[in-house]
Design a protein around this motif. Sequence first.
Motif, PDB file in Angstrom:
ATOM      1  N   THR A   1       1.497  16.271  15.484  1.00 12.71           N
ATOM      2  CA  THR A   1       1.161  14.872  15.756  1.00 12.71           C
ATOM      3  C   THR A   1       0.702  14.190  14.471  1.00 12.71           C
ATOM      4  OG1 THR A   1       0.473  15.528  17.964  1.00 12.71           O
ATOM      5  CG2 THR A   1      -0.227  13.358  17.215  1.00 12.71           C
ATOM      6  N   ILE A   2      -0.120  14.892  13.692  1.00  6.72           N
ATOM      7  CA  ILE A   2      -0.598  14.315  12.435  1.00  6.72           C
ATOM      8  C   ILE A   2       0.558  14.184  11.448  1.00  6.72           C
ATOM      9  CG2 ILE A   2      -2.101  14.737  10.450  1.00  6.72           C
ATOM     10  CD1 ILE A   2      -4.108  15.950  12.458  1.00  6.72           C
ATOM     11  N   PHE A   3       1.413  15.192  11.414  1.00 11.57           N
ATOM     12  CA  PHE A   3       2.583  15.140  10.533  1.00 11.57           C
ATOM     13  C   PHE A   3       3.465  13.938  10.868  1.00 11.57           C
ATOM     14  CE2 PHE A   3       7.097  16.602   9.955  1.00 11.57           C
ATOM     15  CZ  PHE A   3       7.127  16.517   8.572  1.00 11.57           C
ATOM     16  N   SER A   4       3.734  13.740  12.148  1.00 14.44           N
ATOM     17  CA  SER A   4       4.636  12.637  12.482  1.00 14.44           C
ATOM     18  C   SER A   4       3.944  11.291  12.264  1.00 14.44           C
ATOM     19  CB  SER A   4       5.213  12.783  13.893  1.00 14.44           C
ATOM     20  OG  SER A   4       4.230  12.592  14.843  1.00 14.44           O
ATOM     21  N   ALA A   5       2.609  11.253  12.390  1.00 14.12           N
ATOM     22  CA  ALA A   5       1.894  10.018  12.051  1.00 14.12           C
ATOM     23  C   ALA A   5       2.040   9.720  10.564  1.00 14.12           C
ATOM     24  CB  ALA A   5       0.420  10.143  12.427  1.00 14.12           C
ATOM     25  N   MET A   6       2.035  10.778   9.739  1.00 19.18           N
ATOM     26  CA  MET A   6       2.202  10.572   8.295  1.00 19.18           C
ATOM     27  C   MET A   6       3.591  10.043   7.988  1.00 19.18           C
ATOM     28  SD  MET A   6       0.208  13.933   6.866  1.00 19.18           S
ATOM     29  CE  MET A   6       0.298  13.670   5.098  1.00 19.18           C
ATOM     30  N   LEU A   7       4.591  10.588   8.681  1.00 17.07           N
ATOM     31  CA  LEU A   7       5.954  10.105   8.462  1.00 17.07           C
ATOM     32  C   LEU A   7       6.067   8.638   8.873  1.00 17.07           C
ATOM     33  CD1 LEU A   7       8.209  13.044   9.730  1.00 17.07           C
ATOM     34  CD2 LEU A   7       7.618  12.443   7.388  1.00 17.07           C
ATOM     35  N   GLU A   8       5.418   8.313   9.991  1.00 14.06           N
ATOM     36  CA  GLU A   8       5.493   6.931  10.472  1.00 14.06           C
ATOM     37  C   GLU A   8       4.757   5.987   9.522  1.00 14.06           C
ATOM     38  OE1 GLU A   8       4.793   6.401  14.605  1.00 14.06           O
ATOM     39  OE2 GLU A   8       5.545   4.359  14.478  1.00 14.06           O
ATOM     40  N   THR A   9       3.619   6.454   8.979  1.00 11.61           N
ATOM     41  CA  THR A   9       2.879   5.640   8.014  1.00 11.61           C
ATOM     42  C   THR A   9       3.767   5.325   6.815  1.00 11.61           C
ATOM     43  OG1 THR A   9       0.831   6.700   8.681  1.00 11.61           O
ATOM     44  CG2 THR A   9       0.804   5.539   6.593  1.00 11.61           C
ATOM     45  N   ASP A  10       4.475   6.325   6.354  1.00  5.48           N
ATOM     46  CA  ASP A  10       5.393   6.151   5.239  1.00  5.48           C
ATOM     47  C   ASP A  10       6.436   5.088   5.551  1.00  5.48           C
ATOM     48  OD1 ASP A  10       5.206   7.300   2.822  1.00  5.48           O
ATOM     49  OD2 ASP A  10       6.730   8.834   3.158  1.00  5.48           O
ATOM     50  N   ALA A  11       7.090   5.244   6.679  1.00  2.98           N
ATOM     51  CA  ALA A  11       8.162   4.317   7.055  1.00  2.98           C
ATOM     52  C   ALA A  11       7.596   2.913   7.234  1.00  2.98           C
ATOM     53  CB  ALA A  11       8.831   4.795   8.345  1.00  2.98           C
ATOM     54  N   ALA A  12       6.440   2.812   7.894  1.00  3.88           N
ATOM     55  CA  ALA A  12       5.844   1.498   8.145  1.00  3.88           C
ATOM     56  C   ALA A  12       5.420   0.846   6.837  1.00  3.88           C
ATOM     57  CB  ALA A  12       4.639   1.640   9.079  1.00  3.88           C
ATOM     58  N   PHE A  13       4.910   1.663   5.910  1.00  2.00           N
ATOM     59  CA  PHE A  13       4.489   1.116   4.620  1.00  2.00           C
ATOM     60  C   PHE A  13       5.668   0.484   3.887  1.00  2.00           C
ATOM     61  CE2 PHE A  13       4.302   1.906   0.003  1.00  2.00           C
ATOM     62  CZ  PHE A  13       3.314   1.000  -0.321  1.00  2.00           C
ATOM     63  N   PHE A  14       6.782   1.197   3.837  1.00  2.00           N
ATOM     64  CA  PHE A  14       7.923   0.656   3.108  1.00  2.00           C
ATOM     65  C   PHE A  14       8.500  -0.565   3.811  1.00  2.00           C
ATOM     66  CE2 PHE A  14       8.040   5.030   1.275  1.00  2.00           C
ATOM     67  CZ  PHE A  14       7.700   4.620   0.008  1.00  2.00           C
ATOM     68  N   ALA A  15       8.429  -0.576   5.149  1.00  2.00           N
ATOM     69  CA  ALA A  15       8.891  -1.760   5.880  1.00  2.00           C
ATOM     70  C   ALA A  15       8.009  -2.954   5.516  1.00  2.00           C
ATOM     71  CB  ALA A  15       8.847  -1.502   7.390  1.00  2.00           C
ATOM     72  N   ALA A  16       6.686  -2.720   5.452  1.00  2.83           N
ATOM     73  CA  ALA A  16       5.764  -3.805   5.098  1.00  2.83           C
ATOM     74  C   ALA A  16       5.996  -4.250   3.667  1.00  2.83           C
ATOM     75  CB  ALA A  16       4.320  -3.340   5.278  1.00  2.83           C
ATOM     76  N   GLN A  17       6.238  -3.280   2.780  1.00  2.00           N
ATOM     77  CA  GLN A  17       6.454  -3.626   1.384  1.00  2.00           C
ATOM     78  C   GLN A  17       7.762  -4.398   1.215  1.00  2.00           C
ATOM     79  OE1 GLN A  17       6.965  -0.483  -1.725  1.00  2.00           O
ATOM     80  NE2 GLN A  17       5.281  -1.597  -2.663  1.00  2.00           N
ATOM     81  N   LEU A  18       8.766  -3.994   1.946  1.00  2.00           N
ATOM     82  CA  LEU A  18      10.053  -4.688   1.890  1.00  2.00           C
ATOM     83  C   LEU A  18       9.864  -6.153   2.263  1.00  2.00           C
ATOM     84  CD1 LEU A  18      13.190  -4.432   1.655  1.00  2.00           C
ATOM     85  CD2 LEU A  18      13.208  -4.006   4.093  1.00  2.00           C
ATOM     86  N   LEU A  19       9.134  -6.363   3.354  1.00  3.73           N
ATOM     87  CA  LEU A  19       8.896  -7.726   3.838  1.00  3.73           C
ATOM     88  C   LEU A  19       8.069  -8.513   2.817  1.00  3.73           C
ATOM     89  CD1 LEU A  19       9.377  -9.478   6.352  1.00  3.73           C
ATOM     90  CD2 LEU A  19       7.094  -8.813   7.100  1.00  3.73           C
ATOM     91  N   ALA A  20       7.006  -7.893   2.302  1.00  2.00           N
ATOM     92  CA  ALA A  20       6.124  -8.574   1.357  1.00  2.00           C
ATOM     93  C   ALA A  20       6.889  -8.968   0.096  1.00  2.00           C
ATOM     94  CB  ALA A  20       4.938  -7.675   1.018  1.00  2.00           C
TER      95      ALA A  20
END
Lengths: 137, 288
Positions: B225-244
């Motif tokens: 669960t923690i591992f997949s949260a880390m993967l999701e954090t990664d993906a969400a971060f790049f999505a946010a950075q892309l938008l920004a």
Amino acid sequence: MASTIPFKLITPTKVIFDGAAELVIAVTTEGEEGILPSHAPFLAALKPGVLRANVQAEGKSERLELATGEGFLQALPDRLTVLVDEALRFDDVDVAAAKEERDRALERQKTATGEQFAREQAVVDFANAKLRLTGHT
Amino acid sequence: MPSVKDLRERIRSLKNTQQITKAMKQVAAAKIRRAEQAQKEARPYADTLSEMLRDLMASVGSVDHPFMKPGNASAPHGLILMTADKGLAGAFNSNIIRAGELYVRATPQVAWYTVGVKARNFVRRSGHPDHPTWVLNAPSKIEAAREVAHRVTDDFVAGKISNITLISPKLISMLSQKPETRALVPIARDAVAGGEQACPKGAVEFAPSPEAVLSRLLPKYLEFTIFSAMLETDAAFFAAQLLAMNNATDNAGKLIDELTIQMNNARQAAITKELLEIVGGAEALVNG
């Protein structure tokens, strides 16, 4: 031709094998266990060890041997699934690193207790499995 | 009114900035693809693991595992705050940190655990310099997740914390990421039993015993669960950075357009003024 069962070997980062197996031998916490097609429904915890399987790839029988970490084996009437932390093929094993890992874990184990001891034991077992797979002991 | 030279200077520096943001946008776009791929490759494991858990929960009567029992009620709450390591992604990290602050306001006694440099810096600043912390961008995310899981569950079992909550970003879509607060431990039976599939598929045999397999599955479930949260954090971060970075590039473009018009106006005004002076001078000569 021997009968087969759909077989998957999965790690958290990758599906290592997805095909058909005639026989899978895994190291459970209770010892080695061989699973043939149409095994009774079964769920076992796996210790780090060498997993062996006779699999079919492109119509040919093939031997699959992997050093695997902690995990689980699930046999259902229609499929066989192995979940492990890690699975390494012969070529992926770094022998020197495995020896070092084992020695470091044994060192840490001297001062570890309870849960921590069991975790270090898993590291030792996995390192040993890697060494056994590559013919070192 | 600024001179033509000043305006030209500003436009040039804006163009440089725009180039950087455009490059970062492209990098983020490439990285988000990789992050999403990693998420996709983790899914078979996730599906199988929850299927095994469901089968097991259906087979065991009462569960007697420390992870499923309430913890030491007098101990502080355990909180894992998970952000990215880097910024330049709009309000991405501060949204998660704000969710953490809100949590602390409701429960004053909190033992912090952080994943990600931004979360670490925040918690250190707020007076917990020595809390356990990990970086998000570890060489092996699964190893890092395992360490986090071991640490928090050890503390839980030892009675140092009363429960474990995880605050991490959830990737809702490419345009929207929200912090999500999840209770990890004690594990709710409903969360893993999955309701609809209450009966096991036939008589299942367990080695060594259902309880023993469960006691191995639950820690793995938490690690994962923690591992997949880390993967999701990664993906969400790049999505946010892309938008920004996309917004930054657009804004720079708009500013460049505005300044270009201003510069053209200023240049034309200068030309007109010079012409008027010449004409004025010529007329003065003729009349003189």
